[in-house]
Design a protein around this motif. Sequence first.
Motif, PDB file in Angstrom:
ATOM      1  N   GLN A  44       0.751  -1.080   0.217  1.00 31.72           N
ATOM      2  CA  GLN A  44       0.045  -0.187  -0.245  1.00 31.72           C
ATOM      3  C   GLN A  44       0.962   1.163   0.079  1.00 31.72           C
ATOM      4  OE1 GLN A  44      -2.759  -0.409   3.122  1.00 31.72           O
ATOM      5  NE2 GLN A  44      -3.400  -2.420   2.681  1.00 31.72           N
ATOM      6  N   GLY A  45       1.205   1.655  -1.192  1.00 30.09           N
ATOM      7  CA  GLY A  45       2.038   2.730  -1.440  1.00 30.09           C
ATOM      8  C   GLY A  45       3.289   2.162  -1.185  1.00 30.09           C
ATOM      9  N   LYS A  46       4.113   2.252  -0.417  1.00 26.36           N
ATOM     10  CA  LYS A  46       5.349   1.457  -0.168  1.00 26.36           C
ATOM     11  C   LYS A  46       5.567   0.831   1.104  1.00 26.36           C
ATOM     12  CE  LYS A  46       8.520   4.726  -2.841  1.00 26.36           C
ATOM     13  NZ  LYS A  46       9.784   5.422  -2.741  1.00 26.36           N
ATOM     14  N   GLN A  47       4.110   0.922   1.918  1.00 30.35           N
ATOM     15  CA  GLN A  47       4.087   0.164   2.918  1.00 30.35           C
ATOM     16  C   GLN A  47       3.735  -1.212   2.889  1.00 30.35           C
ATOM     17  OE1 GLN A  47       5.279   1.704   6.070  1.00 30.35           O
ATOM     18  NE2 GLN A  47       6.059   3.142   4.351  1.00 30.35           N
ATOM     19  N   PHE A  48       3.996  -2.229   3.738  1.00 28.32           N
ATOM     20  CA  PHE A  48       3.579  -3.468   3.811  1.00 28.32           C
ATOM     21  C   PHE A  48       2.806  -3.329   5.386  1.00 28.32           C
ATOM     22  CE2 PHE A  48       5.005  -5.897   0.465  1.00 28.32           C
ATOM     23  CZ  PHE A  48       6.122  -5.179  -0.021  1.00 28.32           C
ATOM     24  N   THR A  49       1.783  -4.236   5.507  1.00 27.72           N
ATOM     25  CA  THR A  49       0.903  -4.151   6.687  1.00 27.72           C
ATOM     26  C   THR A  49       0.736  -5.447   7.330  1.00 27.72           C
ATOM     27  OG1 THR A  49      -1.057  -4.683   5.230  1.00 27.72           O
ATOM     28  CG2 THR A  49      -0.731  -2.380   5.266  1.00 27.72           C
ATOM     29  N   TRP A  50      -0.225  -5.484   8.337  1.00 25.48           N
ATOM     30  CA  TRP A  50      -0.327  -6.801   9.154  1.00 25.48           C
ATOM     31  C   TRP A  50      -1.120  -7.817   8.220  1.00 25.48           C
ATOM     32  CZ3 TRP A  50      -5.187  -8.993   9.924  1.00 25.48           C
ATOM     33  CH2 TRP A  50      -5.455 -10.049  10.570  1.00 25.48           C
ATOM     34  N   GLU A  51      -1.896  -7.152   7.353  1.00 21.15           N
ATOM     35  CA  GLU A  51      -2.177  -8.283   6.038  1.00 21.15           C
ATOM     36  C   GLU A  51      -1.022  -8.961   5.413  1.00 21.15           C
ATOM     37  OE1 GLU A  51      -4.713  -6.609   3.142  1.00 21.15           O
ATOM     38  OE2 GLU A  51      -5.537  -8.833   2.340  1.00 21.15           O
ATOM     39  N   HIS A  52      -0.025  -8.341   4.999  1.00 24.67           N
ATOM     40  CA  HIS A  52       0.892  -9.086   4.390  1.00 24.67           C
ATOM     41  C   HIS A  52       1.937  -9.891   5.250  1.00 24.67           C
ATOM     42  CE1 HIS A  52       0.112  -5.194   1.859  1.00 24.67           C
ATOM     43  NE2 HIS A  52       0.627  -6.080   0.956  1.00 24.67           N
TER      44      HIS A  52
END
Length: 475
Positions: A44-52
């Motif tokens: 998401q943009g350049k961010q990875f999240t808890w989902e990833h």
Amino acid sequence: MDDLARKASELSAAYPVEGTAHLSSTTRALIISYRARQILPPAQGKQFTWEHLVRLLAARFLVMRGWNRDAVAKRLQEWSTEYLAANLNEIAAETSTSVAASDSESDDIRRLEQVTVAVRLLAAGIVEQFGRARRGEVVVQDPSMSPLLAQAMLLFAGIFLEKGRDNLLGSVHELLVRCQQPLSSATFGLDLFSHRFFPYQGMVLIDPDRRIPTLDCAELAQQSSSELDLREQLAFDALRSVSEQFVGRQEEAYSKLRLWIAEHPVTTATEMRLFERENNLQLAASFLSGCYEPVGPRHLVNGELHLCSACGVPMRRSRGAPRFYACTIHQCPEFDAPVESVAREVTSETVIARAHILLYWIAPGLDESAVYRHALKLGLLPRAYPGRDACDISFDGDTVGVDVKSYSNPYVLVDKLNKSSLGGLGLYSTRIIAINDHVLTRFYGYLDILRQRYSGPAVRFMSVRELMKSLEVPF
């Protein structure tokens, strides 16, 4: 990405997944690989999240339990992150076996289709080569050989290559000698010849005493004209067979599958799964995926995919204007018209309808879909491919049947109609044969020729454009 790899490695080291076993550390290269295979969604943009993070660790666990990466990618796109987090052990325990079985079954179906087509082409090639031999021609493995026989040998070669084995049928003379014995694994070296669903088990193609095609071979040859024709026949058989699995919904399933394919020359695995779920057609997943293939070099121009804006089929370079592109579907309004084009994005999920599906289902389906959608807007309650292809479209409580044709030559079409007595269209009280508008412009007097030479049951001939206008008034 580095943070994601670090956090995944920390959790893997802190928590065992089976007994005392831990997942190994996660690297940046592994994440890049998972992204390329669509196992992980884009950042998401350049961010990875808890989902990833959840999906990354879930995928690694499934791989550890014996899943291949393609199966992981396919299944992870069907489940929410919350569902994965709550049910991962059950998923790994209950589904890994069925996924492997499903993949194996799908491979068997694909190979069986290939070997079935190869045998039918082989029969046609034997009959054609026999005719040449009677005229005094010698069998030589060069361009003078029967093209049908050559096509069959190429298909056999592909099967041996895929299995990583030497091609036992690479010599036409050796192949013809083997054809004097029953089609079996022992004789031809192909275990598919002993598969329980192989339709020609034990068939002999050449009479060993008289050295001529057997009656079975001659009949099979009569049904076989080209590889594309055979694959279309097999596709129709497969569609009818899969629709039978939907008890009480056979015609509905047939119609929805056929229409969806006609309207999707290019699609993605995700789109297919969404269509299956929305229409409760998951049992048809193997059939539907078999109608498509990954993007290959023949679909591309200079490594790029260009799709026709009118029909969505891959284009080629224009013959008259090499800097431009042109549609290859002669039913399309943009056929062979030089146009500028912007390359379309290709991902690992992108698939394109196979050649026989494009030629025999999607190309004529342009008009069929247009008529159906127009009638739907007018509230006429049309049915697409009623009676499992008795005709293309029906209206007015199934009293009006329509077949859309796009033969380039009216004499070929009218001869076929006179011999067939209209086929399923003859079941309707009002019968209409609508001809593709662009075909009509290329052959002067097309409709007049049909009306003058046709000698079967009463039928109305008109253009697709005329049919579309006539839908606005009662028949």
